[in-house]
Design a protein around this motif. Structure first.
Motif, short mmCIF file in Angstrom:
data_model
loop_
_atom_site.label_atom_id
_atom_site.label_comp_id
_atom_site.label_asym_id
_atom_site.label_seq_id
_atom_site.Cartn_x
_atom_site.Cartn_y
_atom_site.Cartn_z
N UNK A 179 163.09 -45.68 -1.65
CA UNK A 179 162.72 -47.10 -1.62
C UNK A 179 161.64 -47.44 -2.65
N UNK A 180 160.72 -46.51 -2.89
CA UNK A 180 159.60 -46.78 -3.80
C UNK A 180 159.38 -45.61 -4.77
N UNK A 181 160.32 -45.38 -5.67
CA UNK A 181 160.20 -44.23 -6.58
C UNK A 181 159.04 -44.34 -7.57
N UNK A 182 158.54 -45.56 -7.79
CA UNK A 182 157.44 -45.74 -8.75
C UNK A 182 156.07 -45.80 -8.06
N UNK A 183 156.05 -45.57 -6.76
CA UNK A 183 154.80 -45.67 -6.00
C UNK A 183 154.06 -44.33 -5.96
N UNK A 184 152.82 -44.29 -6.43
CA UNK A 184 152.07 -43.03 -6.40
C UNK A 184 151.94 -42.45 -4.99
N UNK A 185 151.71 -43.31 -4.00
CA UNK A 185 151.45 -42.79 -2.65
C UNK A 185 152.67 -42.10 -2.05
N UNK A 186 153.86 -42.56 -2.40
CA UNK A 186 155.06 -41.91 -1.87
C UNK A 186 155.13 -40.46 -2.36
N UNK A 187 154.78 -40.25 -3.62
CA UNK A 187 154.80 -38.89 -4.18
C UNK A 187 153.63 -38.06 -3.66
N UNK A 188 152.46 -38.70 -3.52
CA UNK A 188 151.30 -38.00 -2.95
C UNK A 188 151.63 -37.48 -1.56
N UNK A 192 154.01 -36.09 -10.32
CA UNK A 192 154.76 -37.36 -10.40
C UNK A 192 153.87 -38.53 -10.02
N UNK A 193 153.08 -38.35 -8.97
CA UNK A 193 152.17 -39.41 -8.53
C UNK A 193 151.15 -39.74 -9.61
N UNK A 194 150.62 -38.70 -10.22
CA UNK A 194 149.59 -38.87 -11.25
C UNK A 194 150.14 -39.61 -12.47
N UNK A 195 151.43 -39.47 -12.72
CA UNK A 195 152.06 -40.10 -13.89
C UNK A 195 152.52 -41.53 -13.63
N UNK A 196 152.53 -41.94 -12.37
CA UNK A 196 152.93 -43.32 -12.05
C UNK A 196 151.91 -44.29 -12.64
N UNK A 197 152.40 -45.41 -13.13
CA UNK A 197 151.49 -46.43 -13.67
C UNK A 197 151.02 -47.32 -12.52
N UNK A 199 143.73 -45.66 -7.12
CA UNK A 199 143.06 -44.67 -6.27
C UNK A 199 144.04 -43.59 -5.82
N UNK A 200 145.26 -43.99 -5.51
CA UNK A 200 146.29 -43.02 -5.12
C UNK A 200 146.56 -42.03 -6.26
N UNK A 201 146.71 -42.57 -7.46
CA UNK A 201 147.01 -41.72 -8.63
C UNK A 201 145.84 -40.80 -8.96
N UNK A 223 143.68 -39.63 -6.79
CA UNK A 223 143.72 -38.59 -5.77
C UNK A 223 144.73 -37.51 -6.16
N UNK A 224 145.89 -37.94 -6.64
CA UNK A 224 146.92 -36.98 -7.03
C UNK A 224 146.43 -36.07 -8.16
N UNK A 225 145.76 -36.66 -9.13
CA UNK A 225 145.22 -35.86 -10.24
C UNK A 225 144.20 -34.85 -9.75
N UNK A 226 143.40 -35.27 -8.77
CA UNK A 226 142.38 -34.36 -8.22
C UNK A 226 143.00 -33.16 -7.51
N UNK A 227 144.19 -33.36 -6.93
CA UNK A 227 144.85 -32.25 -6.24
C UNK A 227 145.36 -31.19 -7.23
N UNK A 228 145.51 -31.61 -8.47
CA UNK A 228 146.04 -30.70 -9.50
C UNK A 228 144.93 -29.94 -10.24
N UNK A 229 143.69 -30.36 -10.01
CA UNK A 229 142.58 -29.73 -10.74
C UNK A 229 142.21 -28.37 -10.16
#
Length: 283
Positions: free
Chosen positions: A227-236, A260-265, A273-275, A277-283
């Motif tokens: 439903x929301x492939x471009x949504x950062x929170x769905x991928x997070x 994927x979440x980190x790359x969403x615009x 904030x969602x994106x 957070x995603x980047x922080x999980x990868x650090x």
């Protein structure tokens, strides 16, 4: 009251998220793809006033529409306190924006655990009042589930289960999806419901007591992503669900979801904030 406490400012550049004048309506379908919140024009405002009855604010439809649009405009711009205050002032009709504003701000910008619990509890009460006044509004039920779910995450699993929060969250999510089957954020939350219970008390007890199933978690997160492939929170949350179900087995897949979440615009402050957070999980 949370409104009187110190609210940390949105920490990123919000220039792109202003949505002045008609820009809000134009961007609305994408901004609210996840929660299916109807655009608050005068027609929608009139329907809400009629449905809320005595719980409605003393405004006409045009004034209410303007107030709701301004509240949501503040939310998308990252002015979470302004959005919360404006929504709370409108009573049950403003609860959707108020709960979302205090919820997102608390999730990402409040560190103190006691303050977090206090805010989520307040959000839950606002949503409860909204359900009573507007039982046919999907987001009244969803905001209730969101607030309760976040509140329970701040408690021990034993206390949360003893308080019966899991059942209340499930009931509110089921009500949301009955009213709005394409509510992506409710699908995401239901996926987390199944995954968190399995993670905390095991698949057997979780399944027998709460109907928690890994297959259901996977089904609902898949639907949210569809439903929301471009949504950062769905991928997070996809990443979070994978880790909850089997951290060792799913570590790489979860990292891919966070990527994927980190790359969403981001389209607004929440998504930024969602994106982040995603980047922080990868650090």
């Amino acid at each position: 009251m949370a409104a009187k406490s110190n609210w940390a400012a949105f920490p990123h550049d919000a220039k792109a998220y202003a949505y002045a004048d008609d820009a809000l309506k134009k961007a609305w379908p994408k901004l609210h793809a996840g929660d299916c919140e109807p655009f608050p024009d005068a027609k929608r405002a009139a329907a809400l006033l009629k449905a809320a009855g005595k719980a409605a604010p003393k405004l006409d439809a045009d004034a209410l529409a303007e107030a709701l649009q301004d509240a949501w405009r503040a939310f998308h711009h990252g002015d979470f306190k302004a959005a919360f205050d404006a929504g709370e002032k409108l009573g049950p009709i403003g609860a959707s924006v108020a709960v979302k504003a205090i919820g997102i701000h608390t999730t990402y910008l409040v560190d103190d655990e006691a303050e977090q619990l206090k805010r989520y509890e307040q959000a839950g009460k606002l949503a409860e009042a909204a359900i009573k006044a507007l039982p046919d509004e999907a987001n009244c039920h969803y905001r209730h589930a969101f607030a309760l779910g976040r509140y329970s995450q701040g408690l021990s699993i034993g206390k949360a289960l003893k308080m019966g929060i899991a059942g209340k969250v499930r009931a509110s999510l089921d009500a949301t999806l009955k009213l709005e089957p394409k509510h992506a954020e409710a699908h995401t939350a239901l996926a987390l419901y199944h995954a968190e219970i399995i993670n905390k008390i095991g698949a057997m007890i979780g399944g027998l007591t709460y109907g928690a199933k890994a297959a259901e978690a996977e089904k609902h997160i898949k639907e949210a992503l569809k439903l929301t492939p471009a949504s950062p929170i769905a991928h997070v949350e996809h990443g979070n669900v994978l880790l909850l179900l089997d951290e060792n087995k799913n570590e790489d897949a979860a990292a891919a979801a966070y990527e994927k979440a980190a790359k969403c615009k981001p389209l607004d402050a929440m998504e930024a904030l969602d994106a982040t957070y995603a980047r922080e999980q990868l650090e």
